[in-house]
Design an enzyme around this catalytic site. Sequence first.
Site, PDB file in Angstrom:
ATOM      1  N   ARG A 140      34.175  10.440   8.894  1.00 25.52           N
ATOM      2  CA  ARG A 140      34.213   9.811   7.564  1.00 25.52           C
ATOM      3  C   ARG A 140      35.215  10.512   6.636  1.00 25.52           C
ATOM      4  O   ARG A 140      35.843   9.880   5.809  1.00 25.52           O
ATOM      5  CB  ARG A 140      32.817   9.836   6.915  1.00 25.52           C
ATOM      6  CG  ARG A 140      31.705   9.267   7.768  1.00 25.52           C
ATOM      7  CD  ARG A 140      31.310   7.843   7.442  1.00 25.52           C
ATOM      8  NE  ARG A 140      31.498   7.432   6.087  1.00 25.52           N
ATOM      9  CZ  ARG A 140      30.572   7.451   5.142  1.00 25.52           C
ATOM     10  NH1 ARG A 140      29.371   7.900   5.416  1.00 25.52           N
ATOM     11  NH2 ARG A 140      30.835   7.005   3.933  1.00 25.52           N
ATOM     12  N   TYR A 154      40.641  -0.510  -6.147  1.00 26.31           N
ATOM     13  CA  TYR A 154      40.518  -0.389  -7.605  1.00 26.31           C
ATOM     14  C   TYR A 154      40.007   0.995  -7.964  1.00 26.31           C
ATOM     15  O   TYR A 154      39.222   1.590  -7.236  1.00 26.31           O
ATOM     16  CB  TYR A 154      39.611  -1.466  -8.209  1.00 26.31           C
ATOM     17  CG  TYR A 154      38.227  -1.617  -7.603  1.00 26.31           C
ATOM     18  CD1 TYR A 154      38.043  -2.314  -6.422  1.00 26.31           C
ATOM     19  CD2 TYR A 154      37.105  -1.097  -8.243  1.00 26.31           C
ATOM     20  CE1 TYR A 154      36.772  -2.484  -5.881  1.00 26.31           C
ATOM     21  CE2 TYR A 154      35.831  -1.268  -7.704  1.00 26.31           C
ATOM     22  CZ  TYR A 154      35.676  -1.956  -6.525  1.00 26.31           C
ATOM     23  OH  TYR A 154      34.441  -2.117  -5.978  1.00 26.31           O
ATOM     24  N   PRO A 155      40.474   1.509  -9.106  1.00 24.85           N
ATOM     25  CA  PRO A 155      39.947   2.791  -9.566  1.00 24.85           C
ATOM     26  C   PRO A 155      38.729   2.559 -10.461  1.00 24.85           C
ATOM     27  O   PRO A 155      38.608   1.503 -11.087  1.00 24.85           O
ATOM     28  CB  PRO A 155      41.104   3.363 -10.375  1.00 24.85           C
ATOM     29  CG  PRO A 155      41.820   2.179 -10.911  1.00 24.85           C
ATOM     30  CD  PRO A 155      41.607   1.046  -9.943  1.00 24.85           C
ATOM     31  N   MET A 156      37.831   3.526 -10.501  1.00 27.07           N
ATOM     32  CA  MET A 156      36.659   3.401 -11.384  1.00 27.07           C
ATOM     33  C   MET A 156      36.167   4.766 -11.848  1.00 27.07           C
ATOM     34  O   MET A 156      36.527   5.791 -11.283  1.00 27.07           O
ATOM     35  CB  MET A 156      35.532   2.633 -10.691  1.00 27.07           C
ATOM     36  CG  MET A 156      34.897   3.354  -9.527  1.00 27.07           C
ATOM     37  SD  MET A 156      33.401   2.508  -8.952  1.00 27.07           S
ATOM     38  CE  MET A 156      32.240   2.841 -10.272  1.00 27.07           C
ATOM     39  N   SER A 157      35.382   4.732 -12.910  1.00 29.01           N
ATOM     40  CA  SER A 157      34.756   5.950 -13.421  1.00 29.01           C
ATOM     41  C   SER A 157      33.301   5.644 -13.709  1.00 29.01           C
ATOM     42  O   SER A 157      32.887   4.483 -13.725  1.00 29.01           O
ATOM     43  CB  SER A 157      35.434   6.403 -14.714  1.00 29.01           C
ATOM     44  OG  SER A 157      36.768   6.797 -14.458  1.00 29.01           O
ATOM     45  N   LYS A 158      32.531   6.692 -13.950  1.00 29.77           N
ATOM     46  CA  LYS A 158      31.155   6.520 -14.405  1.00 29.77           C
ATOM     47  C   LYS A 158      31.160   6.778 -15.911  1.00 29.77           C
ATOM     48  O   LYS A 158      31.794   7.733 -16.388  1.00 29.77           O
ATOM     49  CB  LYS A 158      30.235   7.527 -13.696  1.00 29.77           C
ATOM     50  CG  LYS A 158      30.120   7.297 -12.177  1.00 29.77           C
ATOM     51  CD  LYS A 158      29.062   6.275 -11.846  1.00 29.77           C
ATOM     52  CE  LYS A 158      28.963   5.974 -10.367  1.00 29.77           C
ATOM     53  NZ  LYS A 158      28.316   7.003  -9.592  1.00 29.77           N
ATOM     54  N   HIS A 181      22.375   2.130  -4.627  1.00 26.14           N
ATOM     55  CA  HIS A 181      23.781   1.728  -4.397  1.00 26.14           C
ATOM     56  C   HIS A 181      24.062   1.693  -2.884  1.00 26.14           C
ATOM     57  O   HIS A 181      24.616   0.730  -2.363  1.00 26.14           O
ATOM     58  CB  HIS A 181      24.726   2.717  -5.086  1.00 26.14           C
ATOM     59  CG  HIS A 181      26.146   2.607  -4.639  1.00 26.14           C
ATOM     60  ND1 HIS A 181      27.020   1.692  -5.171  1.00 26.14           N
ATOM     61  CD2 HIS A 181      26.839   3.280  -3.673  1.00 26.14           C
ATOM     62  CE1 HIS A 181      28.189   1.810  -4.566  1.00 26.14           C
ATOM     63  NE2 HIS A 181      28.111   2.759  -3.652  1.00 26.14           N
ATOM     64  N   GLN A 194      34.337   1.003   3.507  1.00 26.93           N
ATOM     65  CA  GLN A 194      34.784   1.572   2.231  1.00 26.93           C
ATOM     66  C   GLN A 194      35.289   2.992   2.418  1.00 26.93           C
ATOM     67  O   GLN A 194      34.775   3.732   3.241  1.00 26.93           O
ATOM     68  CB  GLN A 194      33.654   1.536   1.185  1.00 26.93           C
ATOM     69  CG  GLN A 194      32.778   2.749   1.081  1.00 26.93           C
ATOM     70  CD  GLN A 194      31.722   2.841   2.175  1.00 26.93           C
ATOM     71  OE1 GLN A 194      31.826   2.225   3.229  1.00 26.93           O
ATOM     72  NE2 GLN A 194      30.710   3.649   1.947  1.00 26.93           N
ATOM     73  N   SER A 232      26.408   0.374 -11.219  1.00 36.69           N
ATOM     74  CA  SER A 232      27.611  -0.324 -11.697  1.00 36.69           C
ATOM     75  C   SER A 232      27.353  -1.034 -13.023  1.00 36.69           C
ATOM     76  O   SER A 232      28.193  -0.990 -13.928  1.00 36.69           O
ATOM     77  CB  SER A 232      28.085  -1.344 -10.652  1.00 36.69           C
ATOM     78  OG  SER A 232      28.394  -0.681  -9.458  1.00 36.69           O
TER      79      SER A 232
HETATM   80  C1  VOV Z   1      30.415  -0.919   2.457  1.00 38.17           C
HETATM   81  C2  VOV Z   1      29.851  -0.687   1.332  1.00 38.17           C
HETATM   82  C3  VOV Z   1      29.404   0.598   0.704  1.00 38.17           C
HETATM   83  C4  VOV Z   1      28.523   1.549   1.170  1.00 38.17           C
HETATM   84  C5  VOV Z   1      27.793   1.537   2.504  1.00 38.17           C
HETATM   85  C6  VOV Z   1      28.411   2.568   0.170  1.00 38.17           C
HETATM   86  C7  VOV Z   1      27.576   3.672   0.284  1.00 38.17           C
HETATM   87  C8  VOV Z   1      27.712   4.771  -0.568  1.00 38.17           C
HETATM   88  C9  VOV Z   1      27.001   5.998  -0.402  1.00 38.17           C
HETATM   89  C10 VOV Z   1      25.927   6.237   0.645  1.00 38.17           C
HETATM   90  C11 VOV Z   1      27.466   6.869  -1.355  1.00 38.17           C
HETATM   91  C12 VOV Z   1      27.114   8.352  -1.510  1.00 38.17           C
HETATM   92  C13 VOV Z   1      25.838   8.584  -2.183  1.00 38.17           C
HETATM   93  C14 VOV Z   1      25.379  10.008  -1.844  1.00 38.17           C
HETATM   94  O1  VOV Z   1      24.464  10.138  -1.063  1.00 38.17           O
HETATM   95  O2  VOV Z   1      25.980  10.953  -2.328  1.00 38.17           O
HETATM   96  C15 VOV Z   1      28.450   6.171  -2.117  1.00 38.17           C
HETATM   97  C16 VOV Z   1      29.153   6.763  -3.173  1.00 38.17           C
HETATM   98  C17 VOV Z   1      29.992   6.037  -3.973  1.00 38.17           C
HETATM   99  N1  VOV Z   1      30.280   4.693  -3.879  1.00 38.17           N
HETATM  100 FE1  VOV Z   1      29.662   3.439  -2.463  1.00 38.17          FE
HETATM  101  N2  VOV Z   1      29.237   2.246  -0.880  1.00 38.17           N
HETATM  102  C18 VOV Z   1      29.851   1.046  -0.600  1.00 38.17           C
HETATM  103  C19 VOV Z   1      30.715   0.313  -1.404  1.00 38.17           C
HETATM  104  C20 VOV Z   1      31.088   0.759  -2.659  1.00 38.17           C
HETATM  105  C21 VOV Z   1      31.752  -0.046  -3.640  1.00 38.17           C
HETATM  106  C22 VOV Z   1      32.112  -1.511  -3.498  1.00 38.17           C
HETATM  107  C23 VOV Z   1      31.974   0.736  -4.731  1.00 38.17           C
HETATM  108  C24 VOV Z   1      32.567   0.299  -6.059  1.00 38.17           C
HETATM  109  C25 VOV Z   1      31.450   0.050  -7.071  1.00 38.17           C
HETATM  110  C26 VOV Z   1      31.486  -1.302  -7.710  1.00 38.17           C
HETATM  111  O3  VOV Z   1      30.519  -1.607  -8.446  1.00 38.17           O
HETATM  112  O4  VOV Z   1      32.434  -2.062  -7.553  1.00 38.17           O
HETATM  113  C27 VOV Z   1      31.485   2.041  -4.438  1.00 38.17           C
HETATM  114  C28 VOV Z   1      31.604   3.130  -5.283  1.00 38.17           C
HETATM  115  C29 VOV Z   1      31.109   4.381  -4.932  1.00 38.17           C
HETATM  116  C30 VOV Z   1      31.380   5.563  -5.700  1.00 38.17           C
HETATM  117  C31 VOV Z   1      32.266   5.623  -6.932  1.00 38.17           C
HETATM  118  C32 VOV Z   1      30.691   6.603  -5.111  1.00 38.17           C
HETATM  119  C33 VOV Z   1      30.630   8.071  -5.606  1.00 38.17           C
HETATM  120  C34 VOV Z   1      29.619   8.111  -6.726  1.00 38.17           C
HETATM  121  C35 VOV Z   1      29.166   9.465  -7.192  1.00 38.17           C
HETATM  122  O5  VOV Z   1      28.666   9.522  -8.332  1.00 38.17           O
HETATM  123  O6  VOV Z   1      29.284  10.445  -6.458  1.00 38.17           O
HETATM  124  N3  VOV Z   1      30.914   2.028  -3.175  1.00 38.17           N
HETATM  125  N4  VOV Z   1      28.577   4.905  -1.623  1.00 38.17           N
END
Ligand code: VOV
Length: 258
Positions: A140, A154-158, A181, A194, A232
């Site tokens: 990964r 796309y870029p994003m923030s919290k 999420h 992703q 989100s």
């Molecule tokens: C295929 C889809 C998919 C999958 C399986 C997935 C899963 C996960 C996991 C398990 C984790 C880690 C959590 C942890 O255990 O630490 C994340 C983390 C993250 N993600 Fe995600 N995400 C996806 C998809 C996915 C999308 C489409 C987006 C955009 C959000 C949207 O609204 O447009 C996103 C964003 C993020 C971000 C910015 C982070 C880091 C956040 C933080 O604060 O650190 N992500 N994501």
Amino acid sequence: MQHQSSEPTVTQQAAETLDGWYTFHDFRRIDWTRLKQVEATVRTKMVHEFQAFLSELTQVEEQKEGSHALYTIIGQKADLVLMVLRPTMEDIQAVEVKMQKLDLYDYLIPTYSYVSVVELGTYRGSGEGNPYENPYVRDRLYPILPKSKHICFYPMSKSRRDGDNWYTLSMEKRKELMYRHGMIGRSYAGKIQQIIGGSTGFDDWEWGVTLFANDILQFKKIVYEMRFDEVSAKYGEFGEFFIGNRLESDELEAHFAL
Ligand code: VOV
């Protein structure tokens, strides 16, 4: 007058991240007007030089020392994106400099770029032992990009808005929200892959989100569905979206033909 805030003042614990390959997205517009003035044989030569450059990147990928992907971009924000993953920022810059020296790049105008590092969160823990030695984690963190038909970036923030400040939420609460999420994300298994690039301190947003899919409609579906998820809905802030179609090296001559 004393500042009134609904936010707690306690400093919350940062989530640890696992960090992998550095990532560079380079978006370019094709300067067709100038390219049309270039003689066909010269244009072909420039395309061949670009193809040779891509072959070098493919060799690096075959050695598992990096990865890359070339896509067209639909709409006016750009025409092409080259996404490159490398072990160090020096390696990233070396690719960038080499690319800029290519003759074709005199006709590829920069429109946007993004720098980040492939990131895995540890809200769910990081397993037993050294995570950097875990083969699943390594796949990964150092991913060979899929050859999917489509890309979405796309870029994003919290949010750090008063009232909806992600960074003042407790670790417990963030874990719970990220779990949900992840559950939505997992329902897209097999449809979307992703790559999350952490970019706090590297670029203007906190993450670069790159999605790959063979069915382009899945991008709309996942982004829309996630908008209803609290992470989100309440805390997500988004930059510009870019979507595109895969462009193979052997399609380049036809792509640049006039
Ligand atoms: C295929 C889809 C998919 C999958 C399986 C997935 C899963 C996960 C996991 C398990 C984790 C880690 C959590 C942890 O255990 O630490 C994340 C983390 C993250 N993600 Fe995600 N995400 C996806 C998809 C996915 C999308 C489409 C987006 C955009 C959000 C949207 O609204 O447009 C996103 C964003 C993020 C971000 C910015 C982070 C880091 C956040 C933080 O604060 O650190 N992500 N994501």
